[in-house]
Scaffold this motif. Sequence first.
Motif, PDB file in Angstrom:
ATOM      1  N   GLY A 162       0.821  -1.204   0.000  1.00  0.00           N
ATOM      2  CA  GLY A 162       0.000   0.000   0.000  1.00  0.00           C
ATOM      3  C   GLY A 162       0.856   1.254   0.000  1.00  0.00           C
ATOM      4  N   LEU A 163       1.932   1.185   0.782  1.00  0.00           N
ATOM      5  CA  LEU A 163       2.857   2.313   0.868  1.00  0.00           C
ATOM      6  C   LEU A 163       3.514   2.569  -0.488  1.00  0.00           C
ATOM      7  CD1 LEU A 163       3.601   4.024   3.244  1.00  0.00           C
ATOM      8  CD2 LEU A 163       5.631   2.624   3.551  1.00  0.00           C
ATOM      9  N   LEU A 164       3.886   1.466  -1.130  1.00  0.00           N
ATOM     10  CA  LEU A 164       4.482   1.556  -2.466  1.00  0.00           C
ATOM     11  C   LEU A 164       3.511   2.260  -3.422  1.00  0.00           C
ATOM     12  CD1 LEU A 164       6.252  -1.444  -4.168  1.00  0.00           C
ATOM     13  CD2 LEU A 164       4.581  -0.175  -5.428  1.00  0.00           C
ATOM     14  N   LEU A 165       2.247   1.822  -3.377  1.00  0.00           N
ATOM     15  CA  LEU A 165       1.251   2.436  -4.249  1.00  0.00           C
ATOM     16  C   LEU A 165       1.017   3.901  -3.879  1.00  0.00           C
ATOM     17  CD1 LEU A 165      -1.410  -0.409  -4.457  1.00  0.00           C
ATOM     18  CD2 LEU A 165       0.134   0.340  -6.247  1.00  0.00           C
ATOM     19  N   LEU A 166       1.039   4.156  -2.562  1.00  0.00           N
ATOM     20  CA  LEU A 166       0.772   5.529  -2.094  1.00  0.00           C
ATOM     21  C   LEU A 166       1.837   6.489  -2.602  1.00  0.00           C
ATOM     22  CD1 LEU A 166      -1.196   7.104  -0.257  1.00  0.00           C
ATOM     23  CD2 LEU A 166       0.411   6.778   1.599  1.00  0.00           C
ATOM     24  N   THR A 167       3.112   6.059  -2.514  1.00  0.00           N
ATOM     25  CA  THR A 167       4.171   6.934  -3.012  1.00  0.00           C
ATOM     26  C   THR A 167       4.035   7.123  -4.513  1.00  0.00           C
ATOM     27  OG1 THR A 167       5.566   4.973  -2.959  1.00  0.00           O
ATOM     28  CG2 THR A 167       5.936   6.608  -1.255  1.00  0.00           C
ATOM     29  N   HIS A 168       3.524   6.088  -5.185  1.00  0.00           N
ATOM     30  CA  HIS A 168       3.303   6.211  -6.623  1.00  0.00           C
ATOM     31  C   HIS A 168       2.161   7.203  -6.892  1.00  0.00           C
ATOM     32  CE1 HIS A 168       3.056   5.176 -10.797  1.00  0.00           C
ATOM     33  NE2 HIS A 168       1.792   4.819 -10.671  1.00  0.00           N
ATOM     34  N   ALA A 169       1.090   7.082  -6.087  1.00  0.00           N
ATOM     35  CA  ALA A 169      -0.079   7.950  -6.284  1.00  0.00           C
ATOM     36  C   ALA A 169       0.273   9.409  -6.051  1.00  0.00           C
ATOM     37  CB  ALA A 169      -1.207   7.513  -5.347  1.00  0.00           C
ATOM     38  N   GLN A 170       1.181   9.628  -5.087  1.00  0.00           N
ATOM     39  CA  GLN A 170       1.525  11.012  -4.766  1.00  0.00           C
ATOM     40  C   GLN A 170       2.272  11.697  -5.905  1.00  0.00           C
ATOM     41  OE1 GLN A 170       3.531  10.449  -1.119  1.00  0.00           O
ATOM     42  NE2 GLN A 170       1.637  10.302   0.049  1.00  0.00           N
ATOM     43  N   ARG A 171       2.839  10.896  -6.820  1.00  0.00           N
ATOM     44  CA  ARG A 171       3.540  11.489  -7.945  1.00  0.00           C
ATOM     45  C   ARG A 171       2.574  11.986  -9.009  1.00  0.00           C
ATOM     46  NH1 ARG A 171       7.557  10.379  -5.373  1.00  0.00           N
ATOM     47  NH2 ARG A 171       8.728   8.444  -5.208  1.00  0.00           N
ATOM     48  N   ILE A 172       1.304  11.516  -8.915  1.00  0.00           N
ATOM     49  CA  ILE A 172       0.308  11.992  -9.866  1.00  0.00           C
ATOM     50  C   ILE A 172      -0.117  13.391  -9.433  1.00  0.00           C
ATOM     51  CG2 ILE A 172      -1.989  11.578 -10.828  1.00  0.00           C
ATOM     52  CD1 ILE A 172      -1.567   8.622 -10.189  1.00  0.00           C
ATOM     53  N   PRO A 173       0.014  14.349 -10.319  1.00  0.00           N
ATOM     54  CA  PRO A 173      -0.218  15.745  -9.918  1.00  0.00           C
ATOM     55  C   PRO A 173      -1.622  16.021  -9.388  1.00  0.00           C
ATOM     56  CG  PRO A 173       0.151  15.529 -12.303  1.00  0.00           C
ATOM     57  CD  PRO A 173       0.482  14.238 -11.704  1.00  0.00           C
ATOM     58  N   THR A 174      -2.647  15.318  -9.891  1.00  0.00           N
ATOM     59  CA  THR A 174      -4.008  15.631  -9.460  1.00  0.00           C
ATOM     60  C   THR A 174      -4.312  15.070  -8.076  1.00  0.00           C
ATOM     61  OG1 THR A 174      -4.738  13.656 -10.613  1.00  0.00           O
ATOM     62  CG2 THR A 174      -4.992  15.750 -11.778  1.00  0.00           C
ATOM     63  N   ALA A 175      -3.448  14.152  -7.605  1.00  0.00           N
ATOM     64  CA  ALA A 175      -3.774  13.475  -6.351  1.00  0.00           C
ATOM     65  C   ALA A 175      -3.538  14.388  -5.160  1.00  0.00           C
ATOM     66  CB  ALA A 175      -2.936  12.220  -6.212  1.00  0.00           C
ATOM     67  N   SER A 176      -4.576  14.636  -4.436  1.00  0.00           N
ATOM     68  CA  SER A 176      -4.393  15.327  -3.174  1.00  0.00           C
ATOM     69  C   SER A 176      -4.289  14.253  -2.113  1.00  0.00           C
ATOM     70  CB  SER A 176      -5.576  16.231  -2.892  1.00  0.00           C
ATOM     71  OG  SER A 176      -5.624  16.505  -1.523  1.00  0.00           O
ATOM     72  N   GLN A 177      -3.196  14.298  -1.384  1.00  0.00           N
ATOM     73  CA  GLN A 177      -2.888  13.214  -0.472  1.00  0.00           C
ATOM     74  C   GLN A 177      -3.829  13.202   0.725  1.00  0.00           C
ATOM     75  OE1 GLN A 177       0.839  13.739   1.381  1.00  0.00           O
ATOM     76  NE2 GLN A 177       0.589  11.909   2.619  1.00  0.00           N
ATOM     77  N   ALA A 178      -4.411  14.357   1.028  1.00  0.00           N
ATOM     78  CA  ALA A 178      -5.186  14.507   2.257  1.00  0.00           C
ATOM     79  C   ALA A 178      -6.235  13.415   2.427  1.00  0.00           C
ATOM     80  CB  ALA A 178      -5.857  15.873   2.273  1.00  0.00           C
ATOM     81  N   GLY A 179      -6.986  13.159   1.368  1.00  0.00           N
ATOM     82  CA  GLY A 179      -8.056  12.180   1.474  1.00  0.00           C
ATOM     83  C   GLY A 179      -7.557  10.785   1.755  1.00  0.00           C
TER      84      GLY A 179
END
Lengths: 319, 292
Positions: B106-123
């Motif tokens: 999950g952490l691996l995916l999360l760090t990947h998701a954070q690289r997507i510009p539209t992703a707001s990490q807050a949610g």
Amino acid sequence: MALEIQIIAVFIAVACAVLGVFLVLRRMSMMSDSITHTILLGIVLAFWVTRDLGSPLLIVGASLMGVLTVWLTETLAKTKRIAADSAIGLVFPLLFSVAIIIISRHMGHLHLHTDTVLLGELAFAPFDRLIINGVDFGARFLYTSGVMLAINLLFVSVFYKELKLVSFDPTLATVLGFSVHLLHYGLMTLVSLTTVVAFEAVGAILVVAFMVGPAAAAYLLTKKLLWMLLLSAGIGALSAILGFQVAIHFDVSIAGSMASVIGAIFMLVFIFSPSEGLISSLIKKNQRKKAFSERLRQLHLSKYPAENQLKSKKIPSKA
Amino acid sequence: MAILLDHTFQIVALGSGMLGLISGVLGTFAVLRKESLLGEGVSHSALPGVVLAFLLTGVRQTEVLLLGAAATGLLAVFFITLIVKYSKLKFDSALALIMSVFFGFGLLLLTHAQRIPTASQAGLSRFIYGQAAALLGRDIHLLLWVSGGILLLVFLFWKEFKVFSFDPEYARVIGIPTVRIHVLLSLLIVTAIIVGLQTVGVVLMSSMLIAPAVAARQWTNRLGTMTLLAALFGIISGVVGTFLSSTLERMPTGPAIVVIATSIALISLLVSPNRGILQGLLKRSRLRKEGI
């Protein structure tokens, strides 16, 4: 820099994997999960006393809290009022909650985020250098993790015989005069200490993967303790190396990718292990089923020979 | 006491109370089956599901993320059951392994998701730590529906759950489909954990399953009474914890609820009339005196 991260990762993985063998054998895997949470309270309390995030007392406090967690959990379980697993689940959320309450009420201005404790980031490790007299001796973390690995290896090799006995037959160990409690708490102190050292790099939750994963895979591959230790260490090192490469390639969390590789290796072992794997155990089950029905048929034939001659002439029967 | 009339407080208290209710009820079965740490496992395993749901759909709606969380939570339970059934590894090792590996992935995916510009990490990170104060009316609706469904199913399958929890072998012999009952019970527990994630967070959800049930166990030997008591203790923890966090300054809700729940459990362990630790000590000293 990449090499330094790689070496640190291997050191940590092997240090964890060696201790993990005894956690898996002694059915204390979830205790390591519990400890990874409660060391936060140890760090917070030690910080309250010292007011210095770099103080070595933080490590002492965290390790003490780890041992205290084990003691509290076992004392609760010993009252026989609750099961061992419930005792774990009662103690660590409480201590963890107290830590979070203290942080948010008294240390809100500090950068002691729960994120760093729980998640960690290995990529930052090389930025903290060990510099003596102006000479750069490499990443400080290289030495911390190296020392930790050395301590763990020393402990396991010096107390190999005792650990073996205590893990497989604690009653006999007591009768023979070994101090089971001393060894137990010695092991748990090292587990806490290793967790404290490792969490900075890989995050508290993934320490559990590093401890339990390689050991669990090794457990399914061999029945000898020495082999299990070697295999566990090997799988740990392999996961650290492969995980790091994957992380670099996809530009993702290093620790997360290492944990994923551990999971993948375990799954392969679980499915294909020659003696304990899923496939071999399904085959064995099938064979047992066939053997049983064959014996049942023989039994039936031997009991009713007359009937048997009438009905099934084709089947050769000893009766 | 004006806080009691505050709308936000009422919503959060209602949500936490409901959560306490269902986790108390389901925790009873989890604790009796000695699988109480499943909550810890499932809540960690939910992380990759949350992130995957976000990565695949691109939306941050609670329902979608919860669905993803439930999917990987169930997958983790499936893996754990598989490992325990087909290898010599015990439940605790399988749980620790699967949980931490899922979290790592999950952490691996999360760090990947954070690289997507539209992703707001807050949610996303809200799911790791929970944030009861951010509960909205809409979330409460979902929570109410889910809780109602869970309670109804527990009521309908009461007999099966009861036999299965105490004696799974016997349950199979008398013709109860144990595999299906196991799946249903796990499904309910996973659902409760997943809806609890946004209130108290991954780390503290396990306590919500265990503490009320352990407390209730000390006061009775009957399953029905134990379940009702656990539900009651759960509600009390949820509401009192929320009250504390809204009256005291900078008091996080999740940890406050956990501290209340655990205190109830510890007090019950000490002073309950039949199984209490104090009672046991008293009895021992009385016996010793009589012996002399």
